[in-house]
Design a protein around this motif. Structure first.
Motif, PDB file in Angstrom:
ATOM      1  N   CYS A   1       0.832  -1.321  -0.103  1.00 44.45           N
ATOM      2  CA  CYS A   1      -0.035   0.043   0.062  1.00 44.45           C
ATOM      3  C   CYS A   1       0.958   1.214   0.062  1.00 44.45           C
ATOM      4  O   CYS A   1       1.790   1.461   0.677  1.00 44.45           O
ATOM      5  CB  CYS A   1      -0.850  -0.093   1.017  1.00 44.45           C
ATOM      6  SG  CYS A   1      -2.029   1.430   1.399  1.00 44.45           S
ATOM      7  N   ILE A   2       0.527   2.182  -0.767  1.00 43.91           N
ATOM      8  CA  ILE A   2       1.229   3.413  -1.000  1.00 43.91           C
ATOM      9  C   ILE A   2       0.345   4.624  -0.348  1.00 43.91           C
ATOM     10  O   ILE A   2       0.707   5.741  -0.542  1.00 43.91           O
ATOM     11  CB  ILE A   2       1.604   3.663  -2.413  1.00 43.91           C
ATOM     12  CG1 ILE A   2       0.351   3.877  -3.366  1.00 43.91           C
ATOM     13  CG2 ILE A   2       2.466   2.829  -2.798  1.00 43.91           C
ATOM     14  CD1 ILE A   2       0.596   4.357  -4.507  1.00 43.91           C
ATOM     15  N   LYS A   3      -0.680   4.229   0.479  1.00 45.70           N
ATOM     16  CA  LYS A   3      -1.507   5.313   1.187  1.00 45.70           C
ATOM     17  C   LYS A   3      -1.878   6.309   0.138  1.00 45.70           C
ATOM     18  O   LYS A   3      -1.947   7.461   0.212  1.00 45.70           O
ATOM     19  CB  LYS A   3      -0.714   5.886   2.149  1.00 45.70           C
ATOM     20  CG  LYS A   3      -0.759   4.972   3.540  1.00 45.70           C
ATOM     21  CD  LYS A   3      -1.788   5.173   4.224  1.00 45.70           C
ATOM     22  CE  LYS A   3      -1.750   4.001   5.777  1.00 45.70           C
ATOM     23  NZ  LYS A   3      -1.073   4.813   6.833  1.00 45.70           N
ATOM     24  N   CYS A   4      -2.360   6.096  -1.033  1.00 40.64           N
ATOM     25  CA  CYS A   4      -2.677   7.128  -1.909  1.00 40.64           C
ATOM     26  C   CYS A   4      -4.134   7.486  -1.629  1.00 40.64           C
ATOM     27  O   CYS A   4      -4.789   8.386  -2.160  1.00 40.64           O
ATOM     28  CB  CYS A   4      -2.804   6.394  -3.663  1.00 40.64           C
ATOM     29  SG  CYS A   4      -3.859   5.114  -3.667  1.00 40.64           S
ATOM     30  N   TYR A   5      -4.887   6.520  -1.051  1.00 41.47           N
ATOM     31  CA  TYR A   5      -6.317   6.574  -0.459  1.00 41.47           C
ATOM     32  C   TYR A   5      -7.466   6.801  -1.711  1.00 41.47           C
ATOM     33  O   TYR A   5      -8.473   7.069  -1.376  1.00 41.47           O
ATOM     34  CB  TYR A   5      -6.468   7.722   0.470  1.00 41.47           C
ATOM     35  CG  TYR A   5      -5.759   7.685   1.747  1.00 41.47           C
ATOM     36  CD1 TYR A   5      -6.147   6.693   2.584  1.00 41.47           C
ATOM     37  CD2 TYR A   5      -4.994   8.704   2.343  1.00 41.47           C
ATOM     38  CE1 TYR A   5      -5.201   6.611   3.706  1.00 41.47           C
ATOM     39  CE2 TYR A   5      -4.492   8.692   3.420  1.00 41.47           C
ATOM     40  CZ  TYR A   5      -4.773   7.774   4.139  1.00 41.47           C
ATOM     41  OH  TYR A   5      -3.988   7.458   5.578  1.00 41.47           O
ATOM     42  N   ALA A   6      -6.949   6.224  -2.969  1.00 40.08           N
ATOM     43  CA  ALA A   6      -8.011   6.088  -3.740  1.00 40.08           C
ATOM     44  C   ALA A   6      -8.922   5.143  -3.521  1.00 40.08           C
ATOM     45  O   ALA A   6     -10.122   5.492  -3.633  1.00 40.08           O
ATOM     46  CB  ALA A   6      -7.330   5.482  -5.120  1.00 40.08           C
ATOM     47  N   CYS A   7      -8.778   4.145  -2.564  1.00 38.60           N
ATOM     48  CA  CYS A   7     -10.005   3.252  -2.262  1.00 38.60           C
ATOM     49  C   CYS A   7     -10.887   4.029  -1.340  1.00 38.60           C
ATOM     50  O   CYS A   7     -12.200   3.699  -1.110  1.00 38.60           O
ATOM     51  CB  CYS A   7      -9.291   2.185  -1.465  1.00 38.60           C
ATOM     52  SG  CYS A   7      -8.076   2.583  -0.258  1.00 38.60           S
TER      53      CYS A   7
ATOM     54  N   HIS B   1      -5.793  -0.447   7.055  1.00 41.79           N
ATOM     55  CA  HIS B   1      -6.351  -1.665   6.471  1.00 41.79           C
ATOM     56  C   HIS B   1      -7.409  -2.275   7.408  1.00 41.79           C
ATOM     57  O   HIS B   1      -8.626  -2.572   7.108  1.00 41.79           O
ATOM     58  CB  HIS B   1      -5.757  -2.589   5.629  1.00 41.79           C
ATOM     59  CG  HIS B   1      -5.011  -2.157   4.375  1.00 41.79           C
ATOM     60  ND1 HIS B   1      -5.919  -2.058   3.210  1.00 41.79           N
ATOM     61  CD2 HIS B   1      -4.199  -1.466   4.083  1.00 41.79           C
ATOM     62  CE1 HIS B   1      -5.165  -1.556   2.290  1.00 41.79           C
ATOM     63  NE2 HIS B   1      -3.980  -1.231   2.768  1.00 41.79           N
TER      64      HIS B   1
ATOM     65  N   CYS C   1      -7.433   0.533  -6.568  1.00 43.85           N
ATOM     66  CA  CYS C   1      -6.066   0.291  -6.097  1.00 43.85           C
ATOM     67  C   CYS C   1      -5.034  -0.108  -7.053  1.00 43.85           C
ATOM     68  O   CYS C   1      -5.043  -0.746  -7.676  1.00 43.85           O
ATOM     69  CB  CYS C   1      -6.182  -0.815  -5.002  1.00 43.85           C
ATOM     70  SG  CYS C   1      -4.562  -0.991  -4.476  1.00 43.85           S
ATOM     71  N   PRO C   2      -4.289   1.027  -7.101  1.00 46.73           N
ATOM     72  CA  PRO C   2      -3.095   0.830  -8.062  1.00 46.73           C
ATOM     73  C   PRO C   2      -1.916  -0.150  -7.648  1.00 46.73           C
ATOM     74  O   PRO C   2      -1.173  -0.580  -8.374  1.00 46.73           O
ATOM     75  CB  PRO C   2      -2.268   2.257  -8.019  1.00 46.73           C
ATOM     76  CG  PRO C   2      -2.582   2.669  -6.482  1.00 46.73           C
ATOM     77  CD  PRO C   2      -3.697   2.204  -6.183  1.00 46.73           C
ATOM     78  N   MET C   3      -2.259  -0.593  -6.413  1.00 43.55           N
ATOM     79  CA  MET C   3      -1.110  -1.584  -6.028  1.00 43.55           C
ATOM     80  C   MET C   3      -1.751  -3.121  -5.978  1.00 43.55           C
ATOM     81  O   MET C   3      -1.053  -3.887  -5.437  1.00 43.55           O
ATOM     82  CB  MET C   3      -0.699  -1.314  -4.600  1.00 43.55           C
ATOM     83  CG  MET C   3       0.015  -0.233  -4.425  1.00 43.55           C
ATOM     84  SD  MET C   3       1.138   0.264  -5.728  1.00 43.55           S
ATOM     85  CE  MET C   3       2.733  -0.659  -5.188  1.00 43.55           C
TER      86      MET C   3
ATOM     87  N   ILE D   1      -4.144  -4.510  -4.340  1.00 40.59           N
ATOM     88  CA  ILE D   1      -4.478  -5.120  -2.897  1.00 40.59           C
ATOM     89  C   ILE D   1      -5.742  -5.687  -2.878  1.00 40.59           C
ATOM     90  O   ILE D   1      -6.713  -5.056  -3.285  1.00 40.59           O
ATOM     91  CB  ILE D   1      -4.004  -4.112  -1.761  1.00 40.59           C
ATOM     92  CG1 ILE D   1      -2.971  -3.616  -1.968  1.00 40.59           C
ATOM     93  CG2 ILE D   1      -4.560  -4.767  -0.391  1.00 40.59           C
ATOM     94  CD1 ILE D   1      -2.628  -2.486  -1.046  1.00 40.59           C
TER      95      ILE D   1
ATOM     96  N   LEU E   1      -8.597  -5.576  -1.695  1.00 46.12           N
ATOM     97  CA  LEU E   1      -9.280  -5.064  -0.449  1.00 46.12           C
ATOM     98  C   LEU E   1     -10.836  -5.477  -0.126  1.00 46.12           C
ATOM     99  O   LEU E   1     -11.204  -5.569   0.960  1.00 46.12           O
ATOM    100  CB  LEU E   1      -9.447  -3.503  -0.757  1.00 46.12           C
ATOM    101  CG  LEU E   1      -8.107  -2.816  -1.020  1.00 46.12           C
ATOM    102  CD1 LEU E   1      -8.332  -1.327  -1.781  1.00 46.12           C
ATOM    103  CD2 LEU E   1      -7.889  -2.372   0.536  1.00 46.12           C
TER     104      LEU E   1
END
Ligand code: SF4
Ligand code: SF4
Lengths: 308, 165
Positions: free
Chosen positions: A198-204, A239, A260-262, A264, A266
């Motif tokens: 997770c890069i904590k972009c907070y897109a989710c 998370h 999520c760009p990574m 994950i 979720l």
């Protein structure tokens, strides 16, 4: 017998139906705007659009790439939505569950909405090109275990019959079962690896219809309950908090996972919580408008076998 | 119970308790001069309904080896329904932690009333001994350590440099 491949030919008729109804609504002034989908720039893709003029309704469409849950445009992302009058919105069965939840939480009023339902056979997974054909391999995981192909309680449904749908095995269900069968230590290893990405972009969070707090607990620093930097410890906390705050509310539109760009998984956590809340309190999110969710109400007979 | 025994591992237990029942119960244990392990650090809250699951997370991150959450018996809540809400919330939270891979033996919930000094002693002693047998809770601490490159000195070069200091 059911077919192997979802038949998407109904989407032409669905598109026609949406356009005609949107045109009628805007011409008659019954709504001030329609939130729907339009074709995107890449072949086969589609993207959200807000139509306020009857002449523009021909731009509306519905296709296998109409994945977005538009509910978020009625609450958090409503900048372009007119402030007055009824708003029309195109909803798939899964999106409707989010709307129902938002109504229960007093974020939306049913009488201010005009729901244009979509008979839906499924949409593409976010990992394939938009021009791909919808097959058992390319369909979004959430559609494999969908129980809402025909949204109920809408103001309008295009007059299209759902074709027979293929029986697809549930990937979420299988993955949850696989993880449940592991030992806690093995599960920790699995999630540690996932959360570390997770890069904590907070897109989710941004895309989630239910993450509507004015100030997220995870952004606060007085006191700071969750470390904000994208590092293993704070990620894990983020998370866990996210899953907990959505428990009993998330109905599984899986938008978090899509954005999520990574990559994950979720929605796995959200679906696991939904499963547990169904078992514990016999509650399923998104089925009807309830002003209390499973974690905001109680009965005197709730299970307490885990309490000494 | 012989409290003079030397243990190689003394677990840190964090207890989140409500002020009206369990805190008073623990107080009673104290004023009645009952003995219980000194491993428990008590944090007082108005009600179990005020105990956010994120507090438990924070406790583990900050080095707790075990966590106890305790409040009034159902029906005895000073705020009428706080513990009923807490009961549901923690039932759900346990399932989440379990799915993430946390051993639930480190997390105990209990109802201890103001009159149950004895039960407080029993709950705290049981949890302490259970966690002692399990050893330290390393998962969350490791996460924090991984964030600092110097957290674990595991390369020969680093070890050598460290020993040279
Ligand atoms: S989950 Fe159901 S309603 Fe939603 S896109 Fe998939 S098939 Fe359509
Ligand atoms: S979208 Fe993915 S990477 Fe971004 S904060 Fe959410 S989980 Fe982390």
């Amino acid at each position: 017998m059911s077919t192997r491949v979802p038949d998407t030919s109904i989407y032409f008729a669905v598109t026609e139906g949406i356009r005609a109804e949107a045109n009628r609504l805007l011409s008659a002034g019954e709504v001030t705007a329609i939130v729907g989908y339009t074709t995107g720039r890449r072949t086969g893709s589609s993207q959200p659009i807000i139509v306020t003029d009857a002449d523009d309704t021909a731009r509306l469409c519905f296709s296998v790439t109409s994945v977005n849950n538009l509910a978020v445009y009625l609450t958090k992302a409503k900048k372009e939505i007119p402030k007055n009058g009824k708003i029309g919105i195109v909803v798939k069965g899964c999106d409707l569950k989010a709307l129902v939840g938002l109504m229960g939480e007093s974020q939306l009023k049913r009488e201010e909405l005009y729901l244009i339902g979509v008979p839906c056979v499924g949409v593409l997974a976010s990992t394939v090109q938009p021009s791909t054909e919808l097959t058992a391999e390319t369909i979004a995981p959430k559609c494999r275990e969908c129980d809402a192909h025909l949204p109920s309680g809408c103001d309008f449904l295009p007059d299209v019959a759902l074709p027979p749908l293929p029986q697809l095995d549930g990937k979420y269900t299988a993955e949850i079962a696989r993880l449940e069968a592991l030992t806690p230590a093995e599960r920790w290893v699995y999630w540690k690896e996932q959360f570390a990405k997770c890069i904590k972009c907070y897109a989710c969070r941004q895309v989630c219809p239910f993450c509507f707090c004015e100030q997220c607990l995870c952004d606060r620093n007085k006191p700071q309950m969750v470390d904000t930097t994208p590092r293993p410890s704070g990620n894990t906390a983020w998370h866990i908090v996210r899953a907990m705050h959505l428990a009993g509310r998330c109905a599984g539109c899986a938008e978090c996972e899509r954005v999520c760009p990574m990559d994950i998984p979720l929605n796995l956590l959200n679906r696991k919580m939904a499963k547990e809340l169904k078992e514990l309190f016999d509650y399923e999110a998104g089925l009807e408008v309830n002003d209390k969710g499973p974690l905001t109400m109680f009965t005197e007979k709730d299970d307490q076998s885990f309490i000494k | 119970m012989n409290h003079t025994t030397q243990h190689s591992f003394e677990p840190k237990i964090i207890a989140f308790v409500c002020t009206w029942c369990t805190y008073a119960g623990a107080d009673l244990a104290g004023t009645s001069r009952m003995q219980y392990p000194a491993n428990v650090r008590v944090l007082k809250f108005p009600c179990t309904g005020r105990i956010d699951p994120v507090f438990i997370l924070k406790a583990f991150q900050q080095g707790a080896d075990g966590v106890l959450v305790s409040g009034c018996h159902p029906g005895d809540c000073h705020y009428i329904a706080g513990n009923f809400h807490a009961r549901r919330r923690f039932a759900a939270f346990r399932k989440l932690l379990e799915f993430i891979g946390v051993d639930l033996n480190r997390l105990q919930f209990s109802w201890v009333s103001a009159a149950e000094g004895g039960k407080w002693v029993e709950v705290v002693t049981d949890l302490t001994e259970k966690v002692r047998a399990m050893g330290p809770m390393v998962e969350f601490k490791e996460l924090a350590l991984e964030e600092q490159w110097s957290g674990v000195i595991d390369t020969p070069e680093l070890k050598e440099a460290y020993n040279a200091i």
